[in-house]
Motif scaffolding. Structure first.
Motif, PDB file in Angstrom:
ATOM      1  N   GLY A 117       0.578  -1.530  -0.152  1.00 53.75           N
ATOM      2  CA  GLY A 117      -0.245   0.224   0.163  1.00 53.75           C
ATOM      3  C   GLY A 117       1.029   1.229   0.146  1.00 53.75           C
ATOM      4  O   GLY A 117       0.758   2.254   0.744  1.00 53.75           O
ATOM      5  N   LEU A 118       2.105   1.027   0.297  1.00 52.96           N
ATOM      6  CA  LEU A 118       2.738   2.493  -0.342  1.00 52.96           C
ATOM      7  C   LEU A 118       2.510   3.473  -1.043  1.00 52.96           C
ATOM      8  O   LEU A 118       2.942   4.835  -0.923  1.00 52.96           O
ATOM      9  N   GLY A 119       2.838   2.988  -2.106  1.00 53.25           N
ATOM     10  CA  GLY A 119       2.562   3.976  -3.317  1.00 53.25           C
ATOM     11  C   GLY A 119       1.147   4.488  -3.438  1.00 53.25           C
ATOM     12  O   GLY A 119       1.277   5.596  -3.522  1.00 53.25           O
ATOM     13  N   GLU A 120       0.287   3.201  -3.066  1.00 56.04           N
ATOM     14  CA  GLU A 120      -0.922   4.470  -2.800  1.00 56.04           C
ATOM     15  C   GLU A 120      -1.511   5.475  -1.376  1.00 56.04           C
ATOM     16  O   GLU A 120      -1.136   6.614  -1.939  1.00 56.04           O
ATOM     17  N   LEU A 121      -0.749   5.223  -0.577  1.00 55.13           N
ATOM     18  CA  LEU A 121      -0.272   6.609   0.436  1.00 55.13           C
ATOM     19  C   LEU A 121       0.280   7.398  -0.049  1.00 55.13           C
ATOM     20  O   LEU A 121       0.122   8.851   0.245  1.00 55.13           O
ATOM     21  N   THR A 122       1.473   7.223  -0.450  1.00 54.90           N
ATOM     22  CA  THR A 122       2.350   8.400  -1.335  1.00 54.90           C
ATOM     23  C   THR A 122       1.989   8.845  -2.353  1.00 54.90           C
ATOM     24  O   THR A 122       1.699  10.103  -2.303  1.00 54.90           O
ATOM     25  N   GLY A 123       0.847   8.690  -3.131  1.00 55.07           N
ATOM     26  CA  GLY A 123       0.105   9.658  -4.274  1.00 55.07           C
ATOM     27  C   GLY A 123      -0.915  10.332  -3.497  1.00 55.07           C
ATOM     28  O   GLY A 123      -1.855  11.429  -2.995  1.00 55.07           O
ATOM     29  N   TYR A 124      -1.339  10.026  -2.306  1.00 49.84           N
ATOM     30  CA  TYR A 124      -2.033  10.315  -1.334  1.00 49.84           C
ATOM     31  C   TYR A 124      -1.853  11.387  -0.507  1.00 49.84           C
ATOM     32  O   TYR A 124      -2.596  13.038  -1.023  1.00 49.84           O
ATOM     33  N   LEU A 125      -0.601  11.507   0.334  1.00 52.75           N
ATOM     34  CA  LEU A 125       0.143  11.995   0.401  1.00 52.75           C
ATOM     35  C   LEU A 125       1.050  13.474  -0.005  1.00 52.75           C
ATOM     36  O   LEU A 125       0.708  14.064   0.103  1.00 52.75           O
ATOM     37  N   GLU A 126       1.198  13.085  -1.261  1.00 54.28           N
ATOM     38  CA  GLU A 126       1.321  14.362  -1.994  1.00 54.28           C
ATOM     39  C   GLU A 126       0.581  15.182  -2.436  1.00 54.28           C
ATOM     40  O   GLU A 126       0.462  16.581  -2.909  1.00 54.28           O
ATOM     41  N   THR A 137      13.375   3.633   3.735  1.00 53.01           N
ATOM     42  CA  THR A 137      12.780   4.264   2.494  1.00 53.01           C
ATOM     43  C   THR A 137      11.450   5.148   1.671  1.00 53.01           C
ATOM     44  O   THR A 137      11.205   5.844   1.852  1.00 53.01           O
ATOM     45  N   HIS A 138      10.800   4.678   3.155  1.00 52.07           N
ATOM     46  CA  HIS A 138       9.961   5.986   3.879  1.00 52.07           C
ATOM     47  C   HIS A 138      10.673   7.024   3.642  1.00 52.07           C
ATOM     48  O   HIS A 138      10.086   8.595   2.590  1.00 52.07           O
ATOM     49  N   ALA A 139      11.866   7.462   4.069  1.00 48.74           N
ATOM     50  CA  ALA A 139      12.271   9.195   3.763  1.00 48.74           C
ATOM     51  C   ALA A 139      12.352   9.061   2.530  1.00 48.74           C
ATOM     52  O   ALA A 139      12.768  10.590   1.945  1.00 48.74           O
ATOM     53  N   ARG A 140      13.658   8.882   2.332  1.00 49.65           N
ATOM     54  CA  ARG A 140      13.853   8.689   0.735  1.00 49.65           C
ATOM     55  C   ARG A 140      12.625   9.224   0.033  1.00 49.65           C
ATOM     56  O   ARG A 140      12.755   9.915  -0.500  1.00 49.65           O
ATOM     57  N   LEU A 141      11.008   8.362   0.120  1.00 47.85           N
ATOM     58  CA  LEU A 141      10.002   8.593  -0.250  1.00 47.85           C
ATOM     59  C   LEU A 141       9.226   9.874  -0.876  1.00 47.85           C
ATOM     60  O   LEU A 141       9.397  10.398  -1.707  1.00 47.85           O
ATOM     61  N   TRP A 142       9.362  10.149   0.664  1.00 52.66           N
ATOM     62  CA  TRP A 142       8.934  11.526   0.848  1.00 52.66           C
ATOM     63  C   TRP A 142       9.406  12.815   2.051  1.00 52.66           C
ATOM     64  O   TRP A 142       8.491  13.637   0.811  1.00 52.66           O
ATOM     65  N   THR A 143      10.660  12.703   1.693  1.00 51.40           N
ATOM     66  CA  THR A 143      11.322  13.871   1.638  1.00 51.40           C
ATOM     67  C   THR A 143      11.441  14.241   0.431  1.00 51.40           C
ATOM     68  O   THR A 143      10.920  16.466   0.850  1.00 51.40           O
TER      69      THR A 143
END
Length: 347
Positions: free
Chosen positions: A20-29, A51-57
């Motif tokens: 579910g990381l991809g879906e959550l990332t899209g929502y957060l963006e 992993t989350h830090a690299r993707l989200w920051t």
């Protein structure tokens, strides 16, 4: 700043895997383009955290580790996120809650006149276990207020009160009671509907004992459900004809909750018919929960055990006695005005 641009959204999470990381990332963006800031307080394992830090920051999402240590990891995340927030209007949302532009705007308006805003979650999509759990939601709505996985809170109010206890299981009730014990205004917006992604069926089953334990913080509700199982046993033996009538009464009660504040838009009619099944579930599970509470053993949660579901309003008022009472946000408006604001949100 005005409207949604004033909002900080805090998402506490603690993941065991990245499904579910991809879906959550899209929502957060998407959220970062709608609100002032998005803060994820991440209590996941170190490899997942990196992993989350690299993707989200790189997407403009503030990614933090929880600074507090308490039995309920969600509260640790909330307390860290609220302290770090820049804005005074903070939306606290579980990682399965999905806000849209309209619900964020309504939340911002309500936080002008309330210290705490309680919207209404609804599951979408609706697998069988989400329909079952929606029966509980409808009964809660018919008799009072449901407890969602998201709140709006004024940062200054929560910090003024010193936060809320993180060693409780029913953390949403603890937050609500803490704000009210400190003299704060809570807006119960039963018509402000915020979508929630349902858990897996396995997680649904694992939540049953914990949710039953929540009733130990609500004495009247606890006594009601403790009395139901014996009454059902007597009815089966002595008056079985009463069972269909009783189930029908529960269905009608749930339907009243479904029709409240335009709930038919998001709650399916079939959910009202699952309400008797949920009542039976709670009548059975409340007994082991009550025994665990009496013995002080508590209930298993995230690798530990928590004995206190939530503290009583009287105890919280006593704890906060030395702190000045919170003033009504926005000036000297009365609670009646706050009620009218919440009613407009319902409509």
């Amino acid at each position: 700043m005005s409207g949604m641009a004033e909002l900080s959204v805090v998402v506490p999470l603690k993941w065991r895997d990245d499904r579910g990381l991809g879906e959550l990332t899209g929502y957060l963006e998407t959220l970062t383009r709608r609100v002032h800031e998005v803060i994820v307080v991440d209590g996941s394992a170190e490899d997942l955290f990196r992993t989350h830090a690299r993707l989200w920051t790189k997407s403009g999402i503030r990614h933090l580790a929880p600074e507090d240590s308490c039995a309920n990891g969600k509260v640790a995340g909330v307390r860290t996120g609220v302290r770090a927030a820049v804005g005074n209007k903070v939306v606290i949302a579980d990682d399965d809650v999905r806000y849209e532009a309209g619900t964020l705007e309504a939340m911002s308006r309500l936080l002008e006149r309330a210290h705490l805003v309680r919207p209404q979650n609804h599951f979408d999509p609706l697998p069988w276990h989400a329909v079952w759990d929606t029966g509980r939601t409808l009964l809660n709505r018919s008799l009072g207020q449901d407890h969602p996985g998201t709140f709006g809170v004024r940062r200054d109010a929560l910090l003024h009160l010193g936060g809320y206890d993180g060693n409780t299981l029913f953390e949403n009730l603890e937050l609500s009671r803490t704000i009210r014990a400190g003299g704060g205004v809570e807006a119960c917006a039963s018509g402000l509907y915020v979508r929630r992604i349902p858990p897996s069926a396995a997680r649904f089953w694992s939540q049953r004992p914990r949710q039953a334990y929540d009733d130990t913080a609500q004495p009247a509700r606890l006594m009601l459900f403790l009395g139901l199982a014996p009454l059902l046993c007597v009815a089966v033996v002595r008056a079985p004809a009463l069972l269909p009538a009783s189930a029908g009464a529960v269905v009608l009660l749930a339907e009243a909750g479904r029709r409240r504040a335009g709930g038919t838009r998001v709650f399916p009619a079939r959910a009202s018919f699952t309400a008797p099944l949920w009542v039976l579930e709670r009548a059975l599970l409340v007994w082991p929960a009550f025994a665990a509470w009496l013995s002080g053993v508590g209930v298993a949660y995230a690798g530990s055990r928590i004995a206190v579901a939530a503290h009583s309003p009287r105890l919280l008022r006593r704890r906060l006695r030395s702190r000045p009472v919170l003033g009504v946000p926005g000036g000297a408006e009365s609670d009646a005005l706050m009620g009218s604001v919440a009613e407009r949100a319902d409509r």
